[in-house]
Design a protein around this motif. Structure first.
Motif, mmCIF file in Angstrom:
data_model
loop_
_atom_site.group_PDB
_atom_site.id
_atom_site.type_symbol
_atom_site.label_atom_id
_atom_site.label_comp_id
_atom_site.label_asym_id
_atom_site.label_seq_id
_atom_site.Cartn_x
_atom_site.Cartn_y
_atom_site.Cartn_z
ATOM 1 N N ARG A 1 0.638 5.775 -0.631
ATOM 2 C CA ARG A 1 -0.276 6.905 -0.651
ATOM 3 C C ARG A 1 0.401 8.109 -1.259
ATOM 4 N NH1 ARG A 1 -0.788 7.851 5.916
ATOM 5 N NH2 ARG A 1 1.294 8.746 6.261
ATOM 6 N N GLN A 2 -0.424 9.016 -1.745
ATOM 7 C CA GLN A 2 0.112 10.192 -2.415
ATOM 8 C C GLN A 2 -0.808 11.378 -2.214
ATOM 9 O OE1 GLN A 2 0.770 9.636 -6.644
ATOM 10 N NE2 GLN A 2 2.464 11.096 -6.625
ATOM 11 N N TRP B 1 -0.392 -1.792 -10.354
ATOM 12 C CA TRP B 1 -1.000 -0.790 -9.484
ATOM 13 C C TRP B 1 -2.504 -0.743 -9.669
ATOM 14 C CZ3 TRP B 1 1.664 2.175 -5.971
ATOM 15 C CH2 TRP B 1 3.067 2.068 -6.029
ATOM 16 N N TRP C 1 0.850 -1.183 0.000
ATOM 17 C CA TRP C 1 0.000 0.000 0.000
ATOM 18 C C TRP C 1 0.889 1.237 0.000
ATOM 19 C CZ3 TRP C 1 -5.158 0.050 -0.744
ATOM 20 C CH2 TRP C 1 -5.873 -1.112 -0.498
ATOM 21 N N VAL D 1 -4.533 9.913 -1.462
ATOM 22 C CA VAL D 1 -5.039 8.836 -2.311
ATOM 23 C C VAL D 1 -4.193 7.602 -2.015
ATOM 24 C CG1 VAL D 1 -5.437 8.022 -4.657
ATOM 25 C CG2 VAL D 1 -5.810 10.433 -4.092
ATOM 26 N N TYR D 2 -4.848 6.511 -1.703
ATOM 27 C CA TYR D 2 -4.155 5.284 -1.353
ATOM 28 C C TYR D 2 -4.200 4.316 -2.535
ATOM 29 C CZ TYR D 2 -3.689 6.636 3.504
ATOM 30 O OH TYR D 2 -3.320 7.287 4.662
ATOM 31 N N TYR D 3 -3.039 3.743 -2.820
ATOM 32 C CA TYR D 3 -2.897 2.814 -3.928
ATOM 33 C C TYR D 3 -2.412 1.462 -3.420
ATOM 34 C CZ TYR D 3 -2.844 7.050 -6.821
ATOM 35 O OH TYR D 3 -3.161 8.236 -7.428
ATOM 36 N N ARG E 1 4.890 9.523 -4.345
ATOM 37 C CA ARG E 1 4.162 8.412 -3.745
ATOM 38 C C ARG E 1 4.963 7.861 -2.560
ATOM 39 N NH1 ARG E 1 0.912 4.836 -7.951
ATOM 40 N NH2 ARG E 1 0.344 7.003 -8.431
ATOM 41 N N GLY F 1 -6.362 3.588 -7.104
ATOM 42 C CA GLY F 1 -6.344 4.543 -6.002
ATOM 43 C C GLY F 1 -7.718 4.774 -5.403
ATOM 44 N N THR F 2 -7.734 5.017 -4.109
ATOM 45 C CA THR F 2 -8.961 5.337 -3.404
ATOM 46 C C THR F 2 -8.669 6.479 -2.432
ATOM 47 O OG1 THR F 2 -10.793 4.412 -2.093
ATOM 48 C CG2 THR F 2 -8.596 3.533 -1.636
ATOM 49 N N GLN F 3 -9.541 7.465 -2.405
ATOM 50 C CA GLN F 3 -9.307 8.671 -1.609
ATOM 51 C C GLN F 3 -9.667 8.444 -0.146
ATOM 52 O OE1 GLN F 3 -8.166 11.941 -2.583
ATOM 53 N NE2 GLN F 3 -8.129 12.223 -0.352
#
Length: 125
Positions: free
Chosen positions: A37-38, A115, A35, A92-94, A44, A118-120
């Motif tokens: 995040r960005q 990848w 996991w 945003v999490y990837y 990232r 992404g989810t906020q």
């Protein structure tokens, strides 16, 4: 392998969320899962990862003790349980995957070949 992340949302500080990442297309159990995040304007950032065998895990210092990574190979899914969320966790999490090699986990984004979208996650104070 195709990855689909979900579970993001808006919570208040101190709250919890559980992110999920469903994988398809390859043998999920052969892949290390991570996991990241960005936030806008930043690179990232590594959050957590688990080896293909689930024998090794790694966490960023900023989330250690608050986040827990897990995987269910029968469901081809990796999870990130996030507790005691802070405003600085907003991002945003990837989810990401790479073929597993031994028990060494890499925290470098470039080492992950696959990848999700992404989810906020938004944490308000």
């Amino acid at each position: 392998v195709q990855l689909q992340a979900s579970g993001g949302g808006s919570v208040q500080a101190g709250g919890s969320l559980r992110l999920s990442c469903a994988a398809s297309g390859r043998t999920f159990s052969n892949y290390d899962m991570g996991w990241f995040r960005q936030t806008p304007g930043k690179e990232r950032e590594f959050v957590s990862a688990m080896s293909w065998s689930a024998g090794s895990t790694k966490y960023a210092d900023s989330v250690k003790g608050r986040f827990t990574i897990s995987r269910d190979n029968a469901k081809n899914t990796v999870y990130l349980q996030m507790n005691s969320l802070k405003p600085e966790d907003t991002a945003v999490y990837y989810c990401a995957a790479r073929p597993g090699i031994g028990v060494v986990i890499t925290t470098t984004p470039d080492r992950y070949a696959y990848w999700g979208q992404g989810t906020q996650v938004t944490v308000s104070s």
